[in-house]
Design an enzyme around this catalytic site. Structure first.
Site, PDB file in Angstrom:
ATOM      1  CE  LYS A 136       8.429 -15.946   9.944  1.00 34.60           C
ATOM      2  NZ  LYS A 136       9.456 -15.993  10.993  1.00 34.60           N
ATOM      3  CD  GLN A 180      10.580 -14.145  14.098  1.00 38.36           C
ATOM      4  OE1 GLN A 180       9.760 -14.865  13.547  1.00 38.36           O
ATOM      5  NE2 GLN A 180      11.529 -13.517  13.439  1.00 38.36           N
ATOM      6  CG  ASP A 203      13.157 -21.582  11.347  1.00 35.70           C
ATOM      7  OD1 ASP A 203      12.720 -21.115  10.279  1.00 35.70           O
ATOM      8  OD2 ASP A 203      12.941 -21.059  12.447  1.00 35.70           O
TER       9      ASP A 203
END
Length: 376
Positions: A136, A180, A203
């Site tokens: 990422k 995460q 997200d």
């Protein structure tokens, strides 16, 4: 999950699976569908739900079942001839999306002197999570997004994580915050995800975003990336959704459930197959579009698929392979060898949905920055 074998169909129907949320993908040599270029990506708050590119987190579901290998035998007696099939190339599409994002960020920087910022919080030392975070970060750098990273030890307290989230919530240079997953078992995942400011929830996991996604006439600020990436692949390949029968296999909050909601918004007739579904094979066989997101290697066999169906395989599962130098290979939730004899189009694993996930994350971060700075 019962082992997938080539035994009778009755045994296949007895297969049970968990509602985990995988993701995946790297190309397979076969004819690739041409994809259309819809032009520059954009987002308009309050508009009807568009084909805006959004994001999602990578999760890997693993299985050590020695019998998970896909069989190369004939699909079923009902399929008398091998149909031609096309590979839906997620790597190619994601590359185009990143180029579009990069161009918009350059324009944004020239116009107002601001670039989007993405903060990632990693807790613990899981190798797969660390790999995702590195990927990422590299993707952010490639398109011009500023990356912020916090790596905390496994034994960190929940309060420490919340403190970093609060700091990023208040930082005007940060436009997206990603925690995460999975988190260590001593932490309350719900509390931590809910602490992320909804305006920076790239997200799409905040309950208000999910709630808006589920309601007609309401628009979420962000949509979970992997499901949106699945829909974006269908759009880019001009695969019609309206009026089609769609089956989503898996009902996780991260992939299955939001994927079903997105298909419903596209006017598909949607069924969800999960661990308590009776006769999952018969239900799946009715689908024009299948999204498999359950985390069980090769669970969906050729006999489950209607000839000509389109398959989006979200799963990425390591299975033992002594012929591979790594000792394993990656397979999806769908038995690719069998499905390719029946389906009209399919995403490979790897190389299909997986590359879209990070592309969607980058796009959501850009969307957030544009919204915060009142840019169209």
């Amino acid at each position: 999950m019962a082992a997938t074998t080539t035994s009778s169909m009755a045994l296949m129907k007895m297969m049970r699976f968990t509602d985990s949320s995988p993701s995946s993908t790297a190309a397979v040599s076969a004819r690739v569908l041409p994809f259309r270029n819809p032009g520059r990506l954009h987002f308009q708050l309050g508009s009807t739900f568009r084909r805006t590119i959004t994001t999602h987190r990578d999760s890997i579901s693993s299985s050590n079942s020695a019998t998970a290998f896909c069989c190369s035998s004939a699909v079923t007696a009902s399929v008398t001839a091998e149909s031609s099939f096309n590979v839906i190339d997620g790597k190619k599409v994601s590359k185009e999306i990143k180029e579009e994002i990069c161009a918009e960020i350059a324009e944004m920087k020239d116009a107002i002197g601001v670039v989007p910022g993405l903060a990632v919080i990693l807790v613990g030392e899981r190798k797969d999570s660390a790999t995702y975070v590195r990927n990422k970060k590299k993707a952010c750098e490639a398109v011009g997004i500023k990356s912020y990273e916090v790596c905390l030890p496994e034994n960190s307290t929940e309060e420490e994580v919340l403190k970093h989230i609060s700091s990023f919530n208040d930082d005007p240079s940060v436009h997206g915050i990603l925690v995460q997953l999975p988190l260590p078992s001593h932490m309350n995942e719900q509390n931590i995800l809910n602490a992320v400011c909804i305006e920076k929830d790239v997200d799409g996991f905040h309950p208000l975003n999910i709630g808006r996604l589920a309601m007609r006439g309401r628009e979420p600020l962000f949509v979970p990336c992997t499901p949106k990436g699945c829909i974006e692949l269908l759009h880019r390949y001009d695969i019609g959704i309206k009026g089609k029968r769609a089956v989503v296999i898996g009902r996780s909050n991260i992939v299955g459930m939001p994927a079903a909601l997105l298909l419903q918004r596209e006017d598909a007739t949607v069924s969800i197959v999960h661990s308590r579904t009776k006769d999952p094979e018969e239900i799946t066989k009715q689908a024009d579009i299948i999204i498999a997101a359950v985390g069980q290697p090769n669970m969906v066999r050729g006999s489950w698929i209607k000839p000509g169906a389109v398959i989006i395989d979200v799963g990425i599962n390591p299975v033992e392979d002594t012929t591979n130098p790594r000792g394993y290979r990656l397979v999806g939730d769908v038995c690719y060898e069998e499905a390719s004899k029946v389906a009209s189009a399919i995403t490979p694993v790897p190389g299909g949905v997986g590359p879209m996930t990070i592309a969607m994350l980058l796009s959501n971060t850009l969307i957030s920055a544009k919204r915060i700075h009142n840019l169209k």
